[in-house]
Design a protein around this motif. Structure first.
Motif, PDB file in Angstrom:
ATOM      1  N   ARG A 195      45.640 -43.655  76.400  1.00 43.54           N
ATOM      2  CA  ARG A 195      46.347 -44.571  77.310  1.00 43.54           C
ATOM      3  C   ARG A 195      45.418 -45.086  78.398  1.00 43.54           C
ATOM      4  O   ARG A 195      45.424 -46.273  78.724  1.00 43.54           O
ATOM      5  N   GLN A 196      44.614 -44.206  78.965  1.00 43.31           N
ATOM      6  CA  GLN A 196      43.673 -44.610  80.010  1.00 43.31           C
ATOM      7  C   GLN A 196      42.617 -45.563  79.447  1.00 43.31           C
ATOM      8  O   GLN A 196      42.251 -46.546  80.079  1.00 43.31           O
ATOM      9  N   LEU A 197      42.138 -45.269  78.252  1.00 41.02           N
ATOM     10  CA  LEU A 197      41.149 -46.129  77.607  1.00 41.02           C
ATOM     11  C   LEU A 197      41.715 -47.523  77.380  1.00 41.02           C
ATOM     12  O   LEU A 197      41.044 -48.522  77.619  1.00 41.02           O
ATOM     13  N   ARG A 198      42.966 -47.591  76.937  1.00 45.43           N
ATOM     14  CA  ARG A 198      43.579 -48.893  76.635  1.00 45.43           C
ATOM     15  C   ARG A 198      43.854 -49.716  77.888  1.00 45.43           C
ATOM     16  O   ARG A 198      44.027 -50.929  77.806  1.00 45.43           O
ATOM     17  N   LEU A 199      43.871 -49.088  79.052  1.00 43.06           N
ATOM     18  CA  LEU A 199      43.991 -49.859  80.295  1.00 43.06           C
ATOM     19  C   LEU A 199      42.722 -50.672  80.551  1.00 43.06           C
ATOM     20  O   LEU A 199      42.769 -51.745  81.149  1.00 43.06           O
ATOM     21  N   ALA A 200      41.592 -50.154  80.079  1.00 39.59           N
ATOM     22  CA  ALA A 200      40.307 -50.825  80.305  1.00 39.59           C
ATOM     23  C   ALA A 200      39.833 -51.630  79.100  1.00 39.59           C
ATOM     24  O   ALA A 200      39.173 -52.656  79.264  1.00 39.59           O
ATOM     25  N   ARG A 201      40.150 -51.187  77.902  1.00 39.80           N
ATOM     26  CA  ARG A 201      39.646 -51.834  76.687  1.00 39.80           C
ATOM     27  C   ARG A 201      40.780 -52.055  75.700  1.00 39.80           C
ATOM     28  O   ARG A 201      41.596 -51.178  75.478  1.00 39.80           O
ATOM     29  N   SER A 202      40.775 -53.234  75.063  1.00 37.96           N
ATOM     30  CA  SER A 202      41.802 -53.535  74.062  1.00 37.96           C
ATOM     31  C   SER A 202      41.473 -52.848  72.745  1.00 37.96           C
ATOM     32  O   SER A 202      40.351 -52.377  72.527  1.00 37.96           O
ATOM     33  N   MET A 203      42.446 -52.855  71.852  1.00 37.89           N
ATOM     34  CA  MET A 203      42.257 -52.241  70.539  1.00 37.89           C
ATOM     35  C   MET A 203      41.188 -52.952  69.726  1.00 37.89           C
ATOM     36  O   MET A 203      40.531 -52.335  68.893  1.00 37.89           O
ATOM     37  N   LEU A 204      41.013 -54.253  69.962  1.00 34.09           N
ATOM     38  CA  LEU A 204      39.990 -54.994  69.223  1.00 34.09           C
ATOM     39  C   LEU A 204      38.624 -54.872  69.871  1.00 34.09           C
ATOM     40  O   LEU A 204      37.601 -54.954  69.188  1.00 34.09           O
ATOM     41  N   ASP A 205      38.588 -54.669  71.185  1.00 35.65           N
ATOM     42  CA  ASP A 205      37.293 -54.516  71.855  1.00 35.65           C
ATOM     43  C   ASP A 205      36.671 -53.157  71.566  1.00 35.65           C
ATOM     44  O   ASP A 205      35.459 -53.031  71.460  1.00 35.65           O
ATOM     45  N   MET A 206      37.511 -52.132  71.482  1.00 33.32           N
ATOM     46  CA  MET A 206      37.017 -50.782  71.219  1.00 33.32           C
ATOM     47  C   MET A 206      37.972 -50.066  70.257  1.00 33.32           C
ATOM     48  O   MET A 206      38.938 -49.445  70.677  1.00 33.32           O
TER      49      MET A 206
END
Length: 100
Positions: free
Chosen positions: A3-14
């Motif tokens: 959840r924290q990762l997805r606040l900074a990076r989208s599913m397509l970016d990372m």
């Protein structure tokens, strides 16, 4: 953490592929709802894992190509659009009643 990762990076970016020994459907659903792109259970088949990785990388490459296209298209359209706006402005000024 996802959840924290997805606040900074989208599913397509990372892209994130969860590899876990937990194979209950609730665990898979929870990981996907929290931002995982895919879920692989252990022990995993290397060919299947590589196919999933290639799929995520291909999706990322498509996003990057789309982003490049949009940058080029917006750049190429900017000048003609500004020219049309200028012509419209000049036309409006010549058509408006004269001010005294």
């Amino acid at each position: 953490m996802l959840r924290q990762l997805r606040l900074a990076r989208s599913m397509l970016d990372m892209p994130v592929i969860v590899v876990s020994g937990l194979d209950h459907p609730d665990d898979v659903v929870a990981a996907l709802q929290n931002g995982a792109n895919d879920y692989v259970t252990k022990p995993f088949d290397l060919a299947v894992a590589m196919a999933r990785i290639r799929t995520q990388l291909a999706a990322r490459q498509l996003k990057q190509a789309n982003d490049r296209f949009l940058r080029v298209a917006s750049h190429d359209l900017k000048k003609p659009l500004l020219l049309m706006l200028d012509v419209a402005k000049q036309f409006r000024e010549t058509r408006s009643p004269a001010r005294c």
